[in-house]
Design a protein around this motif. Structure first.
Motif, PDB file in Angstrom:
ATOM      1  N   GLY A  63      35.489  47.836  26.075  1.00 37.80           N
ATOM      2  CA  GLY A  63      36.497  46.595  25.910  1.00 37.80           C
ATOM      3  C   GLY A  63      36.495  45.641  27.094  1.00 37.80           C
ATOM      4  N   ALA A  64      35.622  45.917  28.033  1.00 43.02           N
ATOM      5  CA  ALA A  64      35.496  45.031  29.158  1.00 43.02           C
ATOM      6  C   ALA A  64      33.956  44.817  29.335  1.00 43.02           C
ATOM      7  N   VAL A  65      33.407  43.588  29.448  1.00 37.24           N
ATOM      8  CA  VAL A  65      32.139  43.089  29.866  1.00 37.24           C
ATOM      9  C   VAL A  65      31.736  43.414  31.087  1.00 37.24           C
ATOM     10  N   GLY A  66      30.667  43.827  31.600  1.00 33.15           N
ATOM     11  CA  GLY A  66      30.272  44.049  32.772  1.00 33.15           C
ATOM     12  C   GLY A  66      30.562  42.996  33.721  1.00 33.15           C
ATOM     13  N   ALA A  67      31.403  43.169  35.047  1.00 36.10           N
ATOM     14  CA  ALA A  67      31.862  42.174  35.625  1.00 36.10           C
ATOM     15  C   ALA A  67      30.940  41.352  36.235  1.00 36.10           C
ATOM     16  N   LEU A  68      30.827  40.050  36.507  1.00 38.78           N
ATOM     17  CA  LEU A  68      30.140  39.268  37.224  1.00 38.78           C
ATOM     18  C   LEU A  68      30.605  38.386  38.338  1.00 38.78           C
ATOM     19  N   ALA A  69      29.696  38.684  39.473  1.00 41.23           N
ATOM     20  CA  ALA A  69      30.251  37.648  40.638  1.00 41.23           C
ATOM     21  C   ALA A  69      29.841  36.310  40.337  1.00 41.23           C
ATOM     22  N   GLY A  70      30.429  35.460  41.230  1.00 40.45           N
ATOM     23  CA  GLY A  70      30.001  33.996  41.073  1.00 40.45           C
ATOM     24  C   GLY A  70      31.212  33.517  40.982  1.00 40.45           C
ATOM     25  N   CYS A  71      31.261  31.979  40.747  1.00 41.95           N
ATOM     26  CA  CYS A  71      32.194  30.999  40.629  1.00 41.95           C
ATOM     27  C   CYS A  71      32.612  30.497  39.499  1.00 41.95           C
TER      28      CYS A  71
ATOM     29  N   GLU B 158      33.666  22.831  41.164  1.00 41.46           N
ATOM     30  CA  GLU B 158      32.347  23.742  41.257  1.00 41.46           C
ATOM     31  C   GLU B 158      32.244  23.661  42.815  1.00 41.46           C
ATOM     32  N   ASP B 159      31.562  25.006  43.159  1.00 40.24           N
ATOM     33  CA  ASP B 159      31.343  25.284  44.580  1.00 40.24           C
ATOM     34  C   ASP B 159      30.367  24.352  44.950  1.00 40.24           C
ATOM     35  N   ASN B 160      29.000  24.143  44.123  1.00 43.15           N
ATOM     36  CA  ASN B 160      27.809  23.447  44.367  1.00 43.15           C
ATOM     37  C   ASN B 160      28.029  22.036  43.573  1.00 43.15           C
ATOM     38  N   SER B 161      29.198  21.437  43.488  1.00 41.61           N
ATOM     39  CA  SER B 161      29.254  20.271  42.847  1.00 41.61           C
ATOM     40  C   SER B 161      28.631  19.231  43.741  1.00 41.61           C
ATOM     41  N   SER B 162      28.155  17.972  43.146  1.00 41.69           N
ATOM     42  CA  SER B 162      27.564  16.948  43.706  1.00 41.69           C
ATOM     43  C   SER B 162      28.673  16.080  44.429  1.00 41.69           C
TER      44      SER B 162
ATOM     45  N   GLY C 284      41.230  23.765  48.409  1.00 44.64           N
ATOM     46  CA  GLY C 284      41.492  25.155  48.856  1.00 44.64           C
ATOM     47  C   GLY C 284      40.369  25.879  48.585  1.00 44.64           C
ATOM     48  N   THR C 285      39.711  26.810  49.012  1.00 51.39           N
ATOM     49  CA  THR C 285      38.585  27.809  48.755  1.00 51.39           C
ATOM     50  C   THR C 285      39.443  29.002  48.529  1.00 51.39           C
ATOM     51  N   VAL C 286      39.405  29.721  47.486  1.00 50.07           N
ATOM     52  CA  VAL C 286      40.118  30.711  47.086  1.00 50.07           C
ATOM     53  C   VAL C 286      39.009  31.801  46.505  1.00 50.07           C
ATOM     54  N   TRP C 287      39.195  32.971  46.969  1.00 48.99           N
ATOM     55  CA  TRP C 287      38.268  34.064  46.645  1.00 48.99           C
ATOM     56  C   TRP C 287      38.905  35.300  46.025  1.00 48.99           C
ATOM     57  N   TYR C 288      38.637  35.977  45.002  1.00 50.74           N
ATOM     58  CA  TYR C 288      39.140  37.196  44.388  1.00 50.74           C
ATOM     59  C   TYR C 288      38.110  38.022  43.770  1.00 50.74           C
ATOM     60  N   SER C 289      38.536  39.037  43.294  1.00 46.22           N
ATOM     61  CA  SER C 289      37.531  40.203  42.853  1.00 46.22           C
ATOM     62  C   SER C 289      38.130  40.845  41.522  1.00 46.22           C
ATOM     63  N   LEU C 290      37.926  40.408  40.448  1.00 48.71           N
ATOM     64  CA  LEU C 290      38.771  41.041  39.052  1.00 48.71           C
ATOM     65  C   LEU C 290      37.606  41.644  38.302  1.00 48.71           C
TER      66      LEU C 290
ATOM     67  N   GLU D 151      47.034  21.052  37.704  1.00 47.36           N
ATOM     68  CA  GLU D 151      47.534  20.220  37.047  1.00 47.36           C
ATOM     69  C   GLU D 151      48.762  19.898  37.459  1.00 47.36           C
ATOM     70  N   GLU D 152      49.567  20.611  37.989  1.00 47.28           N
ATOM     71  CA  GLU D 152      50.854  20.365  38.388  1.00 47.28           C
ATOM     72  C   GLU D 152      51.118  19.914  39.719  1.00 47.28           C
ATOM     73  N   THR D 153      50.125  19.977  40.706  1.00 50.26           N
ATOM     74  CA  THR D 153      50.402  19.683  42.113  1.00 50.26           C
ATOM     75  C   THR D 153      49.011  18.493  42.510  1.00 50.26           C
ATOM     76  N   GLY D 154      48.056  18.409  41.834  1.00 47.96           N
ATOM     77  CA  GLY D 154      47.122  17.546  42.103  1.00 47.96           C
ATOM     78  C   GLY D 154      46.162  17.714  43.270  1.00 47.96           C
ATOM     79  N   TYR D 155      46.359  19.140  43.779  1.00 49.83           N
ATOM     80  CA  TYR D 155      45.312  19.813  44.757  1.00 49.83           C
ATOM     81  C   TYR D 155      44.296  20.264  43.998  1.00 49.83           C
ATOM     82  N   ASP D 156      42.957  20.376  44.563  1.00 53.65           N
ATOM     83  CA  ASP D 156      42.103  20.850  44.057  1.00 53.65           C
ATOM     84  C   ASP D 156      41.566  22.420  44.622  1.00 53.65           C
ATOM     85  N   VAL D 157      41.017  23.135  43.771  1.00 52.55           N
ATOM     86  CA  VAL D 157      40.776  24.521  44.143  1.00 52.55           C
ATOM     87  C   VAL D 157      39.394  24.945  43.826  1.00 52.55           C
ATOM     88  N   ASN D 158      38.525  25.405  44.761  1.00 42.94           N
ATOM     89  CA  ASN D 158      37.348  26.196  44.389  1.00 42.94           C
ATOM     90  C   ASN D 158      37.558  27.485  44.584  1.00 42.94           C
ATOM     91  N   ASN D 159      37.285  28.064  43.413  1.00 43.50           N
ATOM     92  CA  ASN D 159      37.635  29.395  42.971  1.00 43.50           C
ATOM     93  C   ASN D 159      36.395  30.242  42.853  1.00 43.50           C
TER      94      ASN D 159
END
Length: 430
Positions: A16-24, A29-33, A62-68, A85-93
């Protein structure tokens, strides 16, 4: 090495769970132009309000990391989109496959996040290694709105190094198509497991990750034993008679009714595929069961004769990484995200419904809005004790894990196995 439960979960491959993938999985996007100027209004409508809008709009990313697990990750990404959408801040997750390895290499190199999510057991170690920073003068969240255990967990040596959002522990999960009601005692549970254990037909009494001290802690500590206690005269309790008694109890009462591989994946799969009467697992497991349409209930752990189940409990938190020190717009964006996340009652309730998360906001804990499954885990939390956050605990996990593996496989008796683990731990401490 500290106990790495989240990394285990990401790679478990349970049905029921696909193999977890690391990354962004980023809103930005982390590597956005370079997108400088993208937020500029051209003013072609002749309005003078554009300059005022630009000045009032939040800035910073803000740069945010998690492991799920895969089942949890989609929900997290939509939550971050909601914040943006609510705050107007950006997040790199970014979803990180090995959070310990990544944080311990990236943060000292100045390449870490502003914040990362993990259980509280790293608080002492990461504070002493200066991977996290005190933000008590910056946050605008009152700790009194959290449970006492949660508020205590995010502090070390007088420093506030994060904010909490969930608690966790292991509890008894039972398949309601097989079991009518939760057993109150381990003896009652054994009777049910005996009835349904038929390994030749791929049916088991129990699915239980036996080689992990976090999962076995209820029984290792059930008879006044303990693994580590910074307040005790002898901080290391691994080889104490009471702890060894708990290990013997687990081997005798649970191991005979489980699949023959003690690791997380085969044990979790047995119940998730409908092939076991019981599981002992944590709230993160429920999303997998929901995806697999398993009919289940959650209850506190059954009582062993002459003892009380005492599982480790954890507080999942957003850490304030050293990237927060600059105090600039990016750090502010990350801080706003953390404060928004941990105080969002609607989000906490939704996570409880969807993923079995156990909120630590006192108003929710003391209310009656939580689903029954989460109430079961909450009852198990009340049975437990917090995982030690002292850095010395880092040396306890792996030797005890090795001892438990030997016990499950019949390669050693409890007393010599636990004595050997204790000797290794003390040697590593020295």
């Amino acid at each position: 090495m500290t106990m790495d439960r989240r990394t285990i979960l990401k790679n478990l491959g349970v049905a029921g769970a696909v193999g977890a993938l690391a990354g962004c999985a980023s809103v930005q996007e982390d590597n956005s132009s370079d997108s400088s100027g993208d937020d500029t209004t051209d003013g072609s409508d002749g309005s003078d309000s554009s300059d005022e809008s630009e000045e009032s709009d939040p800035s910073g990313t803000g740069t945010v990391w998690y492991s799920l697990s895969e089942a949890e990750k989609e929900r997290r990404e939509s939550t971050i989109e909601e914040f943006v959408e609510e705050t107007g801040y950006d997040v790199n997750n970014s979803d990180i496959s090995d959070m310990q390895k990544k944080t311990t290499s990236a943060i000292p190199a100045g390449e870490g996040p502003h914040t990362f999510e993990w259980a509280h057991d790293w608080v002492g170690d990461y504070t002493q290694r200066e991977f996290v920073v005190d933000q008590s003068d910056q946050v605008e969240v009152d700790l009194d709105q959290f449970t006492e255990a949660a508020a205590d967990a995010v502090q070390f040596d007088g420093k506030l190094v994060g904010l909490p959002h969930d608690s966790e522990t292991v509890a008894l999960v039972y398949n309601t198509d097989i079991v009518d009601e939760a057993p109150e005692t381990v003896s009652d549970m054994v009777s049910v497991m005996e009835e349904h254990h038929d390994p030749d037909n791929d049916q088991y009494g129990l699915g239980y990750p036996f080689n992990d001290p976090y999962f076995l802690s209820p029984w290792l500590q059930a008879f006044d034993g303990y693994l580590f206690d910074v307040e005790a005269d002898d901080q290391l309790g691994v080889a104490k008679e009471e702890t060894i008694r708990g290990a013997e109890f687990a081997v005798e009462n649970f191991a005979p009714y489980m699949p023959n591989d003690p690791k997380y994946e085969p044990q979790a799969s047995a119940f998730a595929e409908g092939n076991a009467a019981f599981a002992i697992n944590g709230p993160w497991y429920l999303s997998t069961l929901n995806d697999n349409d398993i009919n289940y209930e959650v209850a506190k752990l059954p009582t062993p004769e002459g003892g009380d189940p005492t599982p480790y409990t954890g507080i999942t938190m957003w850490y304030f990484a050293t990237g927060m020190e600059d105090g600039g717009d990016d750090a502010q964006a990350a801080r706003e995200f953390i404060e928004w996340y941990v105080t969002n009652e609607d989000l906490m309730l939704q996570n409880a419904e969807d993923q079995g998360a156990i909120p630590v906001l006192t108003e929710l804990v003391e209310g009656d809005d939580l689903p029954d499954s989460v109430q079961g885990f909450s009852a198990a939390v009340q049975q437990g004790v917090p995982m030690p956050s002292d850095p010395k605990m880092n040396e306890v996990w792996d030797p005890v894990k090795n001892a438990l593996t030997k016990l499950f496989n019949g390669d050693a008796e409890p007393e010599p196995a636990m004595n050997q683990a204790a000797e290794e731990i003390r040697s590593n401490w020295d």
